[in-house]
Write an enzyme that holds these catalytic residues in place. Structure first.
Site, mmCIF file in Angstrom:
data_model
loop_
_atom_site.group_PDB
_atom_site.id
_atom_site.type_symbol
_atom_site.label_atom_id
_atom_site.label_comp_id
_atom_site.label_asym_id
_atom_site.label_seq_id
_atom_site.Cartn_x
_atom_site.Cartn_y
_atom_site.Cartn_z
ATOM 1 N N CYS A 153 52.598 15.623 63.788
ATOM 2 C CA CYS A 153 51.730 14.907 62.853
ATOM 3 C C CYS A 153 50.511 14.369 63.592
ATOM 4 O O CYS A 153 49.505 14.047 62.987
ATOM 5 C CB CYS A 153 52.482 13.763 62.207
ATOM 6 S SG CYS A 153 53.051 12.580 63.411
ATOM 7 N N SER A 210 55.910 15.172 54.617
ATOM 8 C CA SER A 210 54.660 15.635 53.986
ATOM 9 C C SER A 210 54.185 14.672 52.893
ATOM 10 O O SER A 210 54.959 13.863 52.382
ATOM 11 C CB SER A 210 54.887 17.006 53.375
ATOM 12 O OG SER A 210 55.834 16.880 52.318
ATOM 13 N N GLU A 237 66.975 19.184 56.635
ATOM 14 C CA GLU A 237 67.962 20.256 56.455
ATOM 15 C C GLU A 237 67.637 21.462 57.330
ATOM 16 O O GLU A 237 68.431 22.372 57.483
ATOM 17 C CB GLU A 237 68.042 20.671 54.976
ATOM 18 C CG GLU A 237 66.763 21.244 54.367
ATOM 19 C CD GLU A 237 65.803 20.172 53.824
ATOM 20 O OE1 GLU A 237 65.659 19.101 54.457
ATOM 21 O OE2 GLU A 237 65.182 20.429 52.779
ATOM 22 N N ARG A 238 66.426 21.434 57.942
ATOM 23 C CA ARG A 238 66.042 22.588 58.761
ATOM 24 C C ARG A 238 66.483 22.439 60.223
ATOM 25 O O ARG A 238 66.496 23.411 60.962
ATOM 26 C CB ARG A 238 64.526 22.792 58.669
ATOM 27 C CG ARG A 238 64.148 23.243 57.251
ATOM 28 C CD ARG A 238 62.722 23.624 57.149
ATOM 29 N NE ARG A 238 61.900 22.498 56.752
ATOM 30 C CZ ARG A 238 60.598 22.593 56.505
ATOM 31 N NH1 ARG A 238 59.991 23.746 56.634
ATOM 32 N NH2 ARG A 238 59.927 21.535 56.133
ATOM 33 N N LYS A 249 69.429 10.892 56.352
ATOM 34 C CA LYS A 249 69.377 12.288 55.929
ATOM 35 C C LYS A 249 68.406 13.010 56.842
ATOM 36 O O LYS A 249 67.191 12.897 56.705
ATOM 37 C CB LYS A 249 68.890 12.425 54.477
ATOM 38 C CG LYS A 249 69.098 13.856 53.993
ATOM 39 C CD LYS A 249 68.191 14.266 52.877
ATOM 40 C CE LYS A 249 66.882 14.830 53.325
ATOM 41 N NZ LYS A 249 66.938 16.084 54.082
ATOM 42 N N GLU A 257 46.205 20.259 55.539
ATOM 43 C CA GLU A 257 46.914 20.158 56.820
ATOM 44 C C GLU A 257 47.526 21.535 57.104
ATOM 45 O O GLU A 257 48.299 22.060 56.298
ATOM 46 C CB GLU A 257 48.032 19.106 56.704
ATOM 47 C CG GLU A 257 48.799 18.929 57.999
ATOM 48 C CD GLU A 257 49.952 17.919 57.887
ATOM 49 O OE1 GLU A 257 50.537 17.768 56.812
ATOM 50 O OE2 GLU A 257 50.260 17.293 58.916
ATOM 51 N N PHE A 303 61.265 17.819 59.800
ATOM 52 C CA PHE A 303 61.829 18.789 60.748
ATOM 53 C C PHE A 303 61.194 18.724 62.127
ATOM 54 O O PHE A 303 61.767 19.219 63.098
ATOM 55 C CB PHE A 303 61.674 20.219 60.193
ATOM 56 C CG PHE A 303 60.302 20.828 60.424
ATOM 57 C CD1 PHE A 303 60.001 21.439 61.639
ATOM 58 C CD2 PHE A 303 59.312 20.776 59.452
ATOM 59 C CE1 PHE A 303 58.737 21.986 61.868
ATOM 60 C CE2 PHE A 303 58.055 21.318 59.670
ATOM 61 C CZ PHE A 303 57.763 21.924 60.884
HETATM 62 P P1 NAD Z 1 58.814 17.559 54.203
HETATM 63 O O1 NAD Z 1 58.121 16.551 53.381
HETATM 64 O O2 NAD Z 1 58.902 18.945 53.683
HETATM 65 O O3 NAD Z 1 60.326 17.090 54.468
HETATM 66 C C1 NAD Z 1 60.605 15.784 54.920
HETATM 67 C C2 NAD Z 1 61.889 15.306 54.259
HETATM 68 O O4 NAD Z 1 61.690 15.210 52.855
HETATM 69 C C3 NAD Z 1 63.056 16.263 54.479
HETATM 70 O O5 NAD Z 1 64.196 15.516 54.793
HETATM 71 C C4 NAD Z 1 63.188 16.978 53.156
HETATM 72 O O6 NAD Z 1 64.515 17.306 52.849
HETATM 73 C C5 NAD Z 1 62.637 15.998 52.146
HETATM 74 N N1 NAD Z 1 61.928 16.661 51.041
HETATM 75 C C6 NAD Z 1 61.135 17.757 51.120
HETATM 76 N N2 NAD Z 1 60.642 18.059 49.904
HETATM 77 C C7 NAD Z 1 61.131 17.147 49.046
HETATM 78 C C8 NAD Z 1 60.977 16.931 47.651
HETATM 79 N N3 NAD Z 1 60.220 17.733 46.900
HETATM 80 N N4 NAD Z 1 61.616 15.893 47.087
HETATM 81 C C9 NAD Z 1 62.367 15.079 47.832
HETATM 82 N N5 NAD Z 1 62.556 15.239 49.159
HETATM 83 C C10 NAD Z 1 61.948 16.246 49.763
HETATM 84 O O7 NAD Z 1 58.141 17.517 55.647
HETATM 85 P P2 NAD Z 1 58.440 18.463 56.889
HETATM 86 O O8 NAD Z 1 57.861 19.810 56.597
HETATM 87 O O9 NAD Z 1 59.854 18.374 57.283
HETATM 88 O O10 NAD Z 1 57.579 17.752 58.025
HETATM 89 C C11 NAD Z 1 56.228 18.024 58.266
HETATM 90 C C12 NAD Z 1 55.333 17.006 57.626
HETATM 91 O O11 NAD Z 1 55.678 15.715 58.097
HETATM 92 C C13 NAD Z 1 53.862 17.181 57.997
HETATM 93 O O12 NAD Z 1 53.074 16.934 56.862
HETATM 94 C C14 NAD Z 1 53.617 16.123 59.076
HETATM 95 O O13 NAD Z 1 52.290 15.697 59.202
HETATM 96 C C15 NAD Z 1 54.509 15.035 58.570
HETATM 97 N N6 NAD Z 1 54.865 14.126 59.640
HETATM 98 C C16 NAD Z 1 54.248 12.910 59.675
HETATM 99 C C17 NAD Z 1 54.533 12.023 60.698
HETATM 100 C C18 NAD Z 1 53.855 10.693 60.758
HETATM 101 O O14 NAD Z 1 54.350 9.813 61.461
HETATM 102 N N7 NAD Z 1 52.758 10.506 60.051
HETATM 103 C C19 NAD Z 1 55.458 12.373 61.699
HETATM 104 C C20 NAD Z 1 56.079 13.622 61.612
HETATM 105 C C21 NAD Z 1 55.772 14.486 60.579
#
Ligand code: NAD
Length: 522
Positions: A303, A248, A198-199, A195, A403, A171
């Protein structure tokens, strides 16, 4: 058969305000270059984080819609692969021009759905656009190698597209992260199913609309929606050859193992805990400003947010001055002028962040600046956490280990730069780190000895530009960081290498008996 329309559900322009939307329009799927109403029975409500007013409903795309997206991408692949590189490049030129023209509109969608300030949202778009612009020059990077390995014999290498690939996005960067994948994947000849989070899928929907306008043929870019169910579909669909994930650790580690077990290539960027080592010999004013901006910009939801300060020696006495600068930051709706930080993404995120601040208090740290309970007057219903500084933190504390992903800076004290290096390397994450010093020798040592993958020397958020790659390390990447995003590794990720060895001899073989020994060409 679902009704189809070519008009996106995303508005042509935004009112640049957080006023309630009278009749929110549902987010659509983007299949075969058309915006298609979803037949979903499950919908995910999306609220403006500054007000918690409903902005749109995002479908949990149905099984038929998910399959239709891959059918479309698979059908489009052969013709797209065979489209000349120069034609694909021309489409990419049009795409980057359209993204630039729609820069404000993309940024406004991000501010509305994600909450970051309009100026910061513009940066989100620009960092993605720069990847797309660099992808226009892929013609010079697609060349293979050729070597005459023996008389009449040569080996050539080619970079070929993989087929259908997929991107699963987080997101926090609704434009930049889809643009880490879409341009490179498609310009080299793949088709892609995206994809978005969704947020906040709005920016990605605008990117889809612009892709169609730029001339991408139907099926080259498809967008589907949903949460874990959509992700599982992508991970298990045999026609999808590669998965790009950013998000994440919880989701990413699962996605990496399931997609890898299914034989797919995976690149996965995960969570972070980025440290800055602050040395007494640094340019103090620069360091304090840089730390404050990098800790609290985007409400800490980057991140590469600088979430942890390691105060070396006497610099521990500077923490109150960081607090003074943090206190001066203005928290407000992202569309308001002079806003420095907006809300966090959801009420749940707010609660989680507040819980981590409370845990620090319970574990004996000092809450030097407490953002809990703060809210801007105009937007009392948003998800607000003001800048927070926790001092005297110890490595065993929960606020250090997890984090936080909010506007919270945790500060630890150490005696020497050696202690700082040891502490930072003991942390399981390794996305980015920074050192503030005026000593080239100390910076050089830090750079060599530190394990984090992206190092800033007097630079607080050292995210490399697209000619390099995003090089996180340790627990911040899955699979040991072999497949990093964009740059040369990004190109390698989206292409399969093929080598062709050929022999063209004008005379026939002299020997009449076949040799069964291993050919060594020696
Ligand atoms: P998230 O993991 O909750 O969601 C990311 C994607 O995964 C979304 O599209 C979501 O629908 C999907 N998802 C979530 N839970 C899932 C599950 N249990 N099973 C399958 N798919 C699932 O992450 P977020 O909250 O949207 O983003 C923040 C996180 O992303 C932070 O931890 C941040 O550090 C990380 N991030 C890392 C980078 C990098 O380049 N290292 C860049 C941006 C964000």
């Amino acid at each position: 058969k679902p009704a189809t329309t070519s008009a996106a559900s995303t508005p042509e322009s935004y009112p640049l305000s957080h006023a309630p939307i009278e009749s929110p329009v549902d987010t659509q799927n983007f299949l075969d270059n058309k915006f298609v109403e979803s037949k979903a029975t499950t919908w995910l409500d999306l609220y403006d984080p500054a007000t918690n007013n409903l902005v749109t409903r995002v479908p949990q795309s149905t099984d038929e819609e998910l399959k239709a997206a891959v059918d479309s991408a698979q059908k489009a692949f052969p013709a797209w692969r065979d489209t000349s590189l120069m034609t694909r490049q021309q489409i990419m030129f049009k795409y980057v021009a359209l993204i630039r023209q729609n820069w404000d509109r993309l940024a406004a969608s991000i501010t509305l759905e994600q909450g970051k300030t309009l100026a910061d949202a513009k940066g989100d778009v620009l960092r993605g656009l720069q990847v797309a612009e660099t992808a226009c020059g892929i013609t010079t990077q697609m060349t293979g190698e050729v070597l005459e390995v023996a008389k009449d014999m040569e080996t050539r290498s080619y970079k070929e597209p993989l087929g259908v690939v997929a991107a699963i996005c987080p997101f926090n960067f609704p434009a930049m992260i889809p643009l880490w994948s879409i341009p490179i994947a498609t310009v080299v000849g793949n088709t892609i199913v995206v994809k978005p989070s969704e947020r906040d899928p709005g920016a990605c929907m605008i990117l889809a609309e612009l892709a169609e306008k730029a001339g991408f043929p139907a099926g080259v870019i498809n967008i589907i929606h949903g949460s874990a169910k959509t992700v599982d579909f992508i991970l298990d669909e045999p026609r999808i050859k590669a998965v790009s994930f950013v998000g994440s650790n919880k989701a990413g580690e699962y996605i990496y193992s399931r997609a890898s077990a299914n034989g797919k290539r995976v690149q996965a960027n995960l969570g972070a805990k980025n440290h800055a080592a602050v040395l007494p010999d640094c340019n103090k004013n620069h360091a304090l400003n840089a730390i404050t901006g990098a800790a609290f910009g985007a409400a800490g939801q980057r991140c590469m947010a600088l979430s942890t300060c390691v105060m070396v020696g006497e610099t521990k006495d500077w923490v109150p001055e960081i607090a003074e600068r943090a206190k001066a930051l203005k928290m407000n709706g992202g569309f308001e002028e002079d806003t420095d930080l907006g809300p966090v993404i959801s009420p749940e995120a707010q609660k989680r962040i507040e819980g981590l601040i409370a845990s620090a208090e319970e574990e004996g740290a000092t809450i030097l600046l407490d953002g809990r309970g703060q809210k801007p007057e105009k937007y009392p219903n948003g998800n607000w956490v003001g800048p927070t500084i926790i001092a005297n933190v110890k490595p065993h504390m929960k606020c250090y280990k997890e984090e936080i992903f909010g506007p919270v800076l945790v500060c630890l004290n150490v005696a020497t730069v050696d202690d700082a290096i040891e502490l930072i390397n003991a942390n399981e994450y390794g996305n980015g780190t920074a050192i503030f010093t005026c000593s080239g020798a100390t910076a050089g040592r830090f750079q060599r000895e530190i394990e984090a993958g992206q190092v800033g020397i007097n630079v607080p958020i050292p995210v490399p530009l697209p000619m390099f790659s995003f090089t996180g390390n340790k627990k911040s990447v899955a699979g040991g960081g072999a497949n990093t995003f964009y740059g040369k590794p990004g190109l390698a990720f989206y292409t399969q290498q093929k080598t062709v060895t050929s022999l063209w001899r004008s005379e026939d073989a002299v020997a009449s008996k076949a040799s069964v020994n291993m050919p060594t060409h020696s």
